[in-house]
Enzyme design. Structure first.
Site, short mmCIF file in Angstrom:
data_model
loop_
_atom_site.label_atom_id
_atom_site.label_comp_id
_atom_site.label_asym_id
_atom_site.label_seq_id
_atom_site.Cartn_x
_atom_site.Cartn_y
_atom_site.Cartn_z
N GLU A 185 142.05 -55.10 29.32
CA GLU A 185 142.81 -56.23 29.85
C GLU A 185 142.80 -56.12 31.37
O GLU A 185 143.03 -55.04 31.92
CB GLU A 185 144.26 -56.22 29.36
N GLU A 219 156.96 -58.82 34.73
CA GLU A 219 156.48 -57.46 34.97
C GLU A 219 157.56 -56.60 35.63
O GLU A 219 158.38 -57.08 36.41
CB GLU A 219 155.24 -57.48 35.87
#
Length: 280
Positions: free
Chosen positions: A54, A65
């Site tokens: 990824e 995040e």
């Protein structure tokens, strides 16, 4: 939906299933800490044991995040990473690796700014196999999910501990490649996953889909990867790898330790995942 061609993700998952082992999925941010180092890391990941890679698409407001990936995104943007450079990085990776699945993960805004049709055409041509777009719910599938599937790019959806049985069918409706189960609530890099709860959640998701379920968030060590992989079809590791990049830098710049710091951890994680298959 009509049948679609077999993708690199499908082929990799089938090969791992035949081997009887889970997958190791690794995440790093494209362009962190600079283009050349990031590309060197990407190229080294499969050799170190990553089955699917990824690549985070840097965005100035990565709201889901935690601090490690936020910081990596800012480093990448400061170094000049753009969507065009991220796609070029995939092309450069594909020059040497035609088989490892590449998934781009991030937010819709940079894709929208680039232009959805242009992005999908360029991503497919570059060798991108799947997308994980964290801020596009199923209700917005016409924006990107359906066009991606029509372009031959898998659209991988996130499921979380709060995704109940009523919500799951909508989440899974147009999902392809695999399901990414977020094992904890909250932002990335902040807690450890509970293997027992993960096993229960994976079993529940599998009652709704035949797709493999990869589990991420809270996996930092080989032992944690082993425990999670034993309960799922694979383990996803991101923040720990991003931290390995960060801890190798001097004054924000790559050093001779940067690539080995990441690959060394990937080797440990891969050993843990492979131990899970033997235990099973």
């Amino acid at each position: 939906m009509t049948s679609r061609p077999v993708t690199r993700i499908d082929a990799k998952v089938a090969a791992l299933s035949a081997e009887g082992r889970p997958a190791l999925v690794t995440f790093v941010t494209a362009g962190d800490p600079d283009y050349d180092t990031s590309l060197a890391i990407l190229k080294a990941l499969p050799k170190a044991g990553a089955d699917i890679v990824e690549f985070g698409m840097p965005f100035s407001d990565p709201m889901a995040e935690g601090p490690p990936i936020q910081a990596s995104t800012l480093r990448a943007l400061k170094a000049g990473q753009t969507m065009a450079r991220t796609l070029q990085m995939v092309r450069d990776f594909r020059a040497d690796d035609a088989t490892t699945p590449v998934v781009l993960m991030g937010y819709y805004n940079p894709i929208y700014s680039y232009g959805v049709e242009r992005f999908l055409a360029d991503a497919k041509a570059a060798g991108v196999d799947g997308l994980i777009i964290v801020d596009l719910p199923p209700e917005e599938d016409d924006e990107l999910c359906i066009p991606a599937l029509e372009a031959g790019v898998s659209f991988i959806r996130l499921a979380t501990p709060t995704t109940d049985d009523k919500r799951l069918p909508a989440v899974l409706a147009n999902t392809s490649g695999f399901v990414y189960y977020v094992s904890i609530t909250g932002i990335t890099g902040t807690a450890s996953a509970d293997p027992t709860r993960v096993a229960d959640a994976v079993a529940r998701i599998k009652r709704h889909t035949d797709l493999p379920v990869m589990v991420g968030f809270g996996v930092r060590t080989g032992e944690q990867a082993r425990a999670i992989a034993a309960a799922a079809d694979g383990a996803v590791v991101g923040s720990a790898l991003v931290n390995a990049v960060r801890d190798s830098l001097e004054d924000g710049r790559a050093t001779a330790r940067t690539v080995p710091a990441v690959t060394g951890l990937v080797e440990e994680l891969a050993a843990g995942v492979r131990a899970a298959s033997r235990a099973g």
